[in-house]
Design a protein around this motif. Structure first.
Motif, mmCIF file in Angstrom:
data_model
loop_
_atom_site.group_PDB
_atom_site.id
_atom_site.type_symbol
_atom_site.label_atom_id
_atom_site.label_comp_id
_atom_site.label_asym_id
_atom_site.label_seq_id
_atom_site.Cartn_x
_atom_site.Cartn_y
_atom_site.Cartn_z
ATOM 1 N N LYS A 52 0.834 -1.198 0.000
ATOM 2 C CA LYS A 52 0.000 0.000 0.000
ATOM 3 C C LYS A 52 0.873 1.254 0.000
ATOM 4 O O LYS A 52 1.730 1.415 0.877
ATOM 5 C CB LYS A 52 -0.908 0.020 1.227
ATOM 6 N N VAL A 53 0.632 2.127 -0.975
ATOM 7 C CA VAL A 53 1.483 3.300 -1.162
ATOM 8 C C VAL A 53 0.664 4.585 -1.180
ATOM 9 O O VAL A 53 -0.408 4.641 -1.778
ATOM 10 C CB VAL A 53 2.284 3.196 -2.484
ATOM 11 N N ASP A 54 1.202 5.608 -0.527
ATOM 12 C CA ASP A 54 0.672 6.966 -0.642
ATOM 13 C C ASP A 54 1.725 7.775 -1.379
ATOM 14 O O ASP A 54 2.815 8.025 -0.855
ATOM 15 C CB ASP A 54 0.415 7.554 0.754
ATOM 16 N N HIS A 55 1.428 8.146 -2.631
ATOM 17 C CA HIS A 55 2.386 8.888 -3.450
ATOM 18 C C HIS A 55 2.011 10.364 -3.465
ATOM 19 O O HIS A 55 0.976 10.748 -3.998
ATOM 20 C CB HIS A 55 2.420 8.340 -4.873
ATOM 21 N N VAL A 56 2.871 11.199 -2.891
ATOM 22 C CA VAL A 56 2.645 12.648 -2.847
ATOM 23 C C VAL A 56 3.220 13.279 -4.118
ATOM 24 O O VAL A 56 4.408 13.126 -4.401
ATOM 25 C CB VAL A 56 3.311 13.277 -1.607
ATOM 26 N N GLU A 57 2.395 13.992 -4.871
ATOM 27 C CA GLU A 57 2.840 14.588 -6.128
ATOM 28 C C GLU A 57 3.124 16.083 -6.001
ATOM 29 O O GLU A 57 3.148 16.808 -6.996
ATOM 30 C CB GLU A 57 1.795 14.330 -7.216
ATOM 31 N N THR A 58 3.371 16.544 -4.805
ATOM 32 C CA THR A 58 3.694 17.954 -4.578
ATOM 33 C C THR A 58 5.112 18.263 -5.052
ATOM 34 O O THR A 58 6.041 17.492 -4.799
ATOM 35 C CB THR A 58 3.588 18.297 -3.078
ATOM 36 N N SER A 59 5.286 19.399 -5.730
ATOM 37 C CA SER A 59 6.617 19.854 -6.142
ATOM 38 C C SER A 59 7.171 20.753 -5.042
ATOM 39 O O SER A 59 6.916 21.956 -5.008
ATOM 40 C CB SER A 59 6.544 20.612 -7.470
ATOM 41 N N HIS A 60 7.937 20.172 -4.154
ATOM 42 C CA HIS A 60 8.448 20.930 -3.010
ATOM 43 C C HIS A 60 9.550 21.916 -3.395
ATOM 44 O O HIS A 60 9.921 22.779 -2.588
ATOM 45 C CB HIS A 60 8.964 19.966 -1.944
ATOM 46 N N ASP A 61 10.082 21.800 -4.600
ATOM 47 C CA ASP A 61 11.113 22.745 -5.049
ATOM 48 C C ASP A 61 10.529 23.892 -5.872
ATOM 49 O O ASP A 61 11.272 24.614 -6.549
ATOM 50 C CB ASP A 61 12.203 22.022 -5.841
ATOM 51 N N LEU A 62 9.236 24.087 -5.814
ATOM 52 C CA LEU A 62 8.593 25.250 -6.410
ATOM 53 C C LEU A 62 7.895 26.026 -5.295
ATOM 54 O O LEU A 62 7.340 25.419 -4.376
ATOM 55 C CB LEU A 62 7.573 24.834 -7.477
ATOM 56 N N PRO A 63 7.939 27.362 -5.328
ATOM 57 C CA PRO A 63 8.462 28.221 -6.393
ATOM 58 C C PRO A 63 9.970 28.400 -6.368
ATOM 59 O O PRO A 63 10.543 28.990 -7.277
ATOM 60 C CB PRO A 63 7.772 29.554 -6.107
ATOM 61 N N SER A 64 10.647 27.901 -5.339
ATOM 62 C CA SER A 64 12.083 28.088 -5.231
ATOM 63 C C SER A 64 12.755 26.802 -4.794
ATOM 64 O O SER A 64 12.197 26.018 -4.025
ATOM 65 C CB SER A 64 12.397 29.206 -4.222
ATOM 66 N N TYR A 65 13.980 26.593 -5.267
ATOM 67 C CA TYR A 65 14.773 25.433 -4.873
ATOM 68 C C TYR A 65 15.158 25.531 -3.402
ATOM 69 O O TYR A 65 15.290 24.531 -2.717
ATOM 70 C CB TYR A 65 16.029 25.384 -5.745
ATOM 71 N N ASN A 66 15.325 26.775 -2.928
ATOM 72 C CA ASN A 66 15.652 26.987 -1.520
ATOM 73 C C ASN A 66 14.513 26.507 -0.636
ATOM 74 O O ASN A 66 13.347 26.672 -0.954
ATOM 75 C CB ASN A 66 15.909 28.475 -1.249
ATOM 76 N N GLN A 67 14.876 25.920 0.500
ATOM 77 C CA GLN A 67 13.920 25.439 1.494
ATOM 78 C C GLN A 67 13.050 24.281 1.003
ATOM 79 O O GLN A 67 11.973 24.021 1.545
ATOM 80 C CB GLN A 67 13.023 26.586 1.986
ATOM 81 N N SER A 68 13.506 23.573 -0.019
ATOM 82 C CA SER A 68 12.757 22.407 -0.509
ATOM 83 C C SER A 68 12.589 21.364 0.589
ATOM 84 O O SER A 68 11.517 20.767 0.741
ATOM 85 C CB SER A 68 13.474 21.770 -1.710
ATOM 86 N N TYR A 69 13.651 21.139 1.345
ATOM 87 C CA TYR A 69 13.584 20.133 2.402
ATOM 88 C C TYR A 69 12.676 20.569 3.541
ATOM 89 O O TYR A 69 12.041 19.737 4.197
ATOM 90 C CB TYR A 69 14.985 19.801 2.921
ATOM 91 N N SER A 70 12.600 21.865 3.789
ATOM 92 C CA SER A 70 11.664 22.358 4.810
ATOM 93 C C SER A 70 10.228 22.073 4.396
ATOM 94 O O SER A 70 9.400 21.660 5.220
ATOM 95 C CB SER A 70 11.859 23.863 5.018
ATOM 96 N N ARG A 71 9.948 22.287 3.108
ATOM 97 C CA ARG A 71 8.580 22.053 2.629
ATOM 98 C C ARG A 71 8.237 20.563 2.622
ATOM 99 O O ARG A 71 7.129 20.162 2.995
ATOM 100 C CB ARG A 71 8.409 22.661 1.238
ATOM 101 N N SER A 72 9.192 19.720 2.205
ATOM 102 C CA SER A 72 8.899 18.282 2.218
ATOM 103 C C SER A 72 8.813 17.767 3.654
ATOM 104 O O SER A 72 8.051 16.836 3.943
ATOM 105 C CB SER A 72 9.950 17.498 1.424
#
Length: 356
Positions: A197-217
Motif C-alpha cells: 500500500k502506497v501513498d504517493h505525494v505529487e507535490t513539487s516541493h522545489d517550487l516556487p524556489s529550490y531553496n527550502q525544498s527540504y523544509s517544505r517536504s
C-alpha cells in the motif's frame, strides 16, 4: 562568530554594482545638463552612455549570475532562471538547506557489503523472485504495520528534477511525465501491483524556489504522519547530477546506466545524511536495499553515499531512504526502466522486513 557565506559576498557585489549604476546615471545627467562651462565655452565633459557602461562591464550578465547564484530558483521552466547542474543544496537542521555548492570529494561511498554475502535471490515455481538465506537487517527491527492502509510514503523534495530530454530547461520540468513525479508513479505502481500500500505525494516541493525544498517536504511528511501513523517507509525519490566540467564525467556516464535484459537501464544510488540521531538505522536500511539489489540485479545500485552533513528528513523514520534514480544525463526511457527495477527491489525488501 558567524561564518561568512557565499551569499554575503554576492550581496556585497550587488551593492557595488548598484552604486556603480547610480554613479553612471549621475554622470550622464550632469553631462547632459552642463553642455557649457561658466564662461560660456563648450564643456569638455564627455557624455557617458549608461548603456555603453553596462555593455563594457557586462553588468546585466553579472547581476543575472549573482542573483541566480544567490537564489537558485528551481522552476527553471524558461532559460532566465537557472539552477546549475551539479550545484547541490545540502540539508541542515530540520529541513533547512545550505545554499552553497557542494564538494562531493568529502562524500563517503559504500560499494561493497560483506555483511550480506549470504543473501541470494531465487525464483519460486511461479517464476516470482523471492529471497533465500535472508540475514536480519543490521540494527533494524521488523516493521509492524496495518496492511490494509498505506504504509509506504513516496514523495519528492526536488520534484522538478528531470533527464536528458529537458536539457534546454537545465534538466528540470514541471511536467509530471518528465520529472521525478513520473518516476515515483512507476515505482508506486510496481509496489502496489505486488501488494504493498502506497501513498504517493505529487507535490513539487522545489517550487516556487529550490531553496527550502527540504523544509517544505518536511512539513508534508509531518502532516502525512499526523494523519496516519501507519506510514513507516519514507522514500524520497530524486535523480543525481554532475557538472559537465567534472574530470570524471566519462566514468560517471558509463556508470549512469547498465544493460539488463537487453534494455538500457538507469542505475540508482542511496544517500544517507550523517546528522540524524538514527543515522545507523537509516544506513542499515540503505545497506539492505543495496544488498537485495546486488543479488537481484548486479550493478544496478552504484552504492550508498554518506554526505558530510545533513539529515535529509531521514530522522522521521528508521526506514527512510533517499533514492537517486539515474543522472540528468540519462534518457527518460532509461530512467523509467530503472524505476521499474527499483520498484521490484523495494518489493523484496518490504516482503522481508514487514512483520507478519
Amino acid at each position: 562568530m558567524r561564518k561568512t557565506k557565499k551569499s554575503d559576498y554576492i550581496i556585497l557585489a550587488l551593492m557595488c554594482l548598484i552604486t556603480l549604476n547610480i554613479g553612471a546615471i549621475a554622470i550622464g545627467l550632469y553631462s547632459s545638463k552642463q553642455p557649457y562651462d561658466l564662461d560660456g565655452n563648450e564643456s569638455k565633459i564627455v557624455n557617458i552612455s549608461f548603456d555603453k557602461i553596462k555593455e563594457a562591464l557586462n553588468i546585466d550578465e553579472t547581476i543575472k549570475k549573482a542573483i541566480n547564484s544567490l537564489f537558485p530558483v528551481a522552476k527553471v521552466l524558461d532559460n532566465t532562471d537557472v539552477v546549475e547542474v551539479g550545484s547541490i543544496n545540502t540539508e541542515h537542521k530540520d529541513g533547512d538547506e545550505l545554499d552553497e555548492e557542494y564538494d562531493t570529494q568529502n562524500d563517503i561511498i559504500i560499494e561493497n557489503l560483506d555483511e550480506y554475502e549470504s543473501l541470494i535471490i531465487v525464483k519460486d515455481s511461479d517464476g516470482i523472485n523471492t529471497i533465500e538465506n535472508v540475514p536480519e537487517p543490521l540494527m533494524l527491527k521488523k516493521v509492524k504495520i496495518d496492511r490494509e492502509k498505506p504504509y509506504v510514503l513516496i514523495y519528492h523534495t526536488h520534484a522538478t528534477e528531470s533527464y536528458l530530454i529537458s536539457k534546454d530547461t537545465n534538466y528540470r520540468s514541471s511536467d509530471k511525465k518528465y520529472n521525478m513525479i513520473g518516476i515515483g508513479s512507476i515505482m508506486s505502481t510496481v509496489l502496489e501491483a505486488n501488494g504493498h500500500k502506497v501513498d504517493h505525494v505529487e507535490t513539487s516541493h522545489d517550487l516556487p524556489s529550490y531553496n527550502q525544498s527540504y523544509s517544505r517536504s518536511l512539513n508534508t511528511i509531518k502532516n502525512k504522519k499526523e494523519g496516519s501513523d501507519n506510514l513507516k517507509i519514507l522514500l524520497d525519490i530524486h535523480r543525481d547530477a554532475v557538472l559537465d566540467t567534472n574530470p570524471n564525467i566519462e566514468s560517471i556516464k558509463a556508470k549512469s546506466k547498465i544493460d539488463i535484459g537487453g534494455k538500457s537501464v538507469a542505475t540508482f544510488s542511496l544517500v544517507v545524511g550523517p546528522d540524524s540521531p538514527n543515522k545507523e538505522q537509516v544506513l542499515s536500511f540503505a545497506k539492505y536495499v543495496k544488498a537485495v539489489s546486488d543479488a537481484l540485479y548486479p550493478g544496478l545500485c552504484k552504492g550508498i553515499t554518506i554526505k558530510p552533513a545533513g539529515k535529509y528528513n531521514q530522522h522521521l523514520s528508521d526506514y527512510s531512504a533517499l533514492i537517486e534514480v539515474g543522472y540528468h544525463i540519462n534518457t527518460l526511457e532509461e530512467a523509467n526502466e530503472g524505476a521499474k527495477l527499483v520498484g521490484e527491489v523495494l518489493t523484496l525488501v518490504l516482503n522481508s522486513i514487514l512483520e507478519e
